[in-house]
Motif scaffolding. Structure first.
Motif, short mmCIF file in Angstrom:
data_model
loop_
_atom_site.label_atom_id
_atom_site.label_comp_id
_atom_site.label_asym_id
_atom_site.label_seq_id
_atom_site.Cartn_x
_atom_site.Cartn_y
_atom_site.Cartn_z
N GLY A 85 -1.13 -6.13 -33.30
CA GLY A 85 -2.57 -5.97 -33.42
C GLY A 85 -3.33 -7.12 -32.82
O GLY A 85 -2.77 -8.18 -32.54
N ALA A 86 -4.62 -6.92 -32.65
CA ALA A 86 -5.48 -7.94 -32.06
C ALA A 86 -5.82 -8.97 -33.11
O ALA A 86 -6.92 -8.99 -33.66
CB ALA A 86 -6.73 -7.29 -31.49
N THR A 87 -4.84 -9.80 -33.42
CA THR A 87 -5.07 -10.82 -34.43
C THR A 87 -4.32 -12.09 -34.02
O THR A 87 -3.86 -12.22 -32.89
CB THR A 87 -4.64 -10.30 -35.82
N GLU A 88 -4.20 -13.03 -34.97
CA GLU A 88 -3.52 -14.27 -34.64
C GLU A 88 -2.41 -14.56 -35.64
O GLU A 88 -2.40 -14.01 -36.73
CB GLU A 88 -4.54 -15.42 -34.66
N ARG A 89 -1.54 -15.46 -35.23
CA ARG A 89 -0.39 -15.79 -36.06
C ARG A 89 -0.81 -16.26 -37.46
O ARG A 89 -0.21 -15.87 -38.45
CB ARG A 89 0.40 -16.90 -35.34
N ALA A 90 -1.88 -17.07 -37.51
CA ALA A 90 -2.32 -17.62 -38.79
C ALA A 90 -2.72 -16.50 -39.75
O ALA A 90 -2.48 -16.58 -40.96
CB ALA A 90 -3.48 -18.58 -38.57
N VAL A 91 -3.33 -15.43 -39.21
CA VAL A 91 -3.75 -14.29 -40.03
C VAL A 91 -2.53 -13.58 -40.59
O VAL A 91 -2.50 -13.18 -41.76
CB VAL A 91 -4.62 -13.33 -39.19
N VAL A 92 -1.51 -13.43 -39.74
CA VAL A 92 -0.27 -12.78 -40.18
C VAL A 92 0.40 -13.62 -41.27
O VAL A 92 0.85 -13.11 -42.30
CB VAL A 92 0.69 -12.58 -38.98
N GLU A 93 0.41 -14.94 -41.07
CA GLU A 93 1.02 -15.83 -42.07
C GLU A 93 0.27 -15.76 -43.40
O GLU A 93 0.89 -15.74 -44.47
CB GLU A 93 1.05 -17.28 -41.54
N ALA A 94 -1.06 -15.69 -43.31
CA ALA A 94 -1.85 -15.58 -44.54
C ALA A 94 -1.54 -14.27 -45.25
O ALA A 94 -1.44 -14.23 -46.48
CB ALA A 94 -3.34 -15.66 -44.20
N ALA A 95 -1.37 -13.19 -44.48
CA ALA A 95 -1.10 -11.89 -45.08
C ALA A 95 0.26 -11.86 -45.76
O ALA A 95 0.39 -11.31 -46.86
CB ALA A 95 -1.18 -10.79 -44.02
N ILE A 96 1.27 -12.49 -45.16
CA ILE A 96 2.59 -12.45 -45.80
C ILE A 96 2.61 -13.35 -47.04
O ILE A 96 3.28 -13.05 -48.02
CB ILE A 96 3.77 -12.77 -44.85
N ALA A 97 1.81 -14.41 -47.01
CA ALA A 97 1.71 -15.26 -48.21
C ALA A 97 1.01 -14.47 -49.32
O ALA A 97 1.42 -14.53 -50.49
CB ALA A 97 0.95 -16.54 -47.88
N ALA A 98 -0.03 -13.70 -48.96
CA ALA A 98 -0.77 -12.92 -49.95
C ALA A 98 0.11 -11.85 -50.58
O ALA A 98 -0.09 -11.46 -51.73
CB ALA A 98 -1.99 -12.28 -49.30
N ALA A 99 1.10 -11.36 -49.81
CA ALA A 99 1.99 -10.32 -50.34
C ALA A 99 3.19 -10.93 -51.06
O ALA A 99 4.09 -10.20 -51.47
CB ALA A 99 2.45 -9.41 -49.20
N GLY A 100 3.21 -12.25 -51.20
CA GLY A 100 4.28 -12.91 -51.94
C GLY A 100 5.58 -13.05 -51.16
O GLY A 100 6.66 -13.06 -51.72
N LEU A 101 5.47 -13.18 -49.83
CA LEU A 101 6.68 -13.31 -49.00
C LEU A 101 6.79 -14.73 -48.42
O LEU A 101 7.01 -14.89 -47.23
CB LEU A 101 6.64 -12.29 -47.86
N GLU A 160 1.66 -3.71 -50.18
CA GLU A 160 0.79 -4.87 -50.39
C GLU A 160 0.56 -5.61 -49.08
O GLU A 160 -0.56 -6.02 -48.76
CB GLU A 160 1.42 -5.83 -51.42
N LEU A 161 1.64 -5.75 -48.31
CA LEU A 161 1.51 -6.46 -47.04
C LEU A 161 0.63 -5.66 -46.07
O LEU A 161 -0.24 -6.22 -45.39
CB LEU A 161 2.91 -6.69 -46.43
#
Lengths: 92, 172
Positions: free
Chosen positions: B37-53, B81-82
């Motif tokens: 998707g049109a996003t950035e690595r930091a956004v993906v990292e934040a999302a996996i942290a939010a999902a408890g990964l 969740e992710l």
């Protein structure tokens, strides 16, 4: 044949990682353009001497379509850009 | 239902290799998620942290694509969740069943890999944490440098045995 292509996303890679589609300068005719025009578009290709723009797919890398501008005489690669991003007007 | 296929690790039965110069081992088939998707690595990292990964690793996998990998198998709840933690226009595809991870390490690992891939593996050009999708021989692999002399390869499941055996033969 150019043997090293500098992919804007992956860096310098050998040509084995790519699939070449061909001329990037073709304009698709209108649906009702007539059989001759369509025959030309589908089957007939120039064999240019010198600078040539082609679509290359980085099929064993980032899987992006690239536009490679190369010289068919000297095998020098002049530029490589991401085809989709170039169409959108952005830099790869 | 007895006729459902049971999941068997693709590299079960393949011998691990552990010598002073090179080590080869199949990694657990935990999770491997592809995010696009049109996003950035930091956004993906934040999302996996939010999902408890927190234990999962995010790796570049081409333009605007990432792999999220880890040793734990994920529940469908965690996946949901992710998915909901990702911004709109960013998509997740669970590839856990389809790709296999292999670890290759040791002082001779770089030399072995360079027999099959054209990627420049010098520390300066391919530092720790860097990933590349490339060919190893004729097989498409995703290669990551995990440490100075440690690499991880991700390969399509049906090619896993071929790649593993090739690496094993080269390393032995």
């Amino acid at each position: 044949m150019a043997s090293l292509i500098t992919c804007p996303h992956c860096g310098q890679r050998p040509k084995e990682e790519f699939t070449i589609k061909g001329d990037a300068g073709l304009a698709r005719p209108a649906p009702d353009a007539g059989a001759d025009v369509w025959y030309d578009y589908v089957y007939l290709r120039d064999n240019p001497k010198g600078l040539h723009k082609e679509y290359w797919h980085h099929s064993s890398g980032c899987r992006r379509w690239l536009i490679v501008e190369r010289d068919t005489v000297t095998h020098k690669v002049h530029s490589v850009s991401d085809a989709a991003l170039a169409k959108l007007g952005g830099a790869a | 239902m007895p006729d459902l296929p049971t999941l068997r690790p693709a590299l079960a039965g393949e011998p691990a290799l552990d010598s002073t110069t090179i080590a080869l081992q199949a990694l657990p088939e935990g999770h491997l998620l592809q995010i696009m998707g049109a996003t950035e690595r930091a956004v993906v990292e934040a999302a996996i942290a939010a999902a408890g990964l927190e234990g999962s690793d995010v790796r570049e996998a081409g333009y605007r694509q990432w792999y999220v990998v880890g040793d734990k198998q994920l529940s469908s709840k965690t996946l949901r969740e992710l998915t909901s933690a990702l911004p709109a226009g960013t998509f997740l595809s669970d590839q856990s069943h389809g790709r296999v991870r292999i670890r290759l390490s040791g002082p001779h690992a770089t030399k072995l890999l360079s027999t099959g891939t054209a990627v420049d593996l010098h520390d300066a050009a391919f530092p720790e944490g860097r990933s590349a999708i490339t060919l190893f021989g004729h097989l498409s692999v995703h290669l990551t440098r995990k440490s100075a002399a440690g690499f991880e390869l991700i390969v399509l499941r049906s090619f896993a045995e071929a790649l593993y055996e090739e690496l094993h033969a080269h390393a032995a």
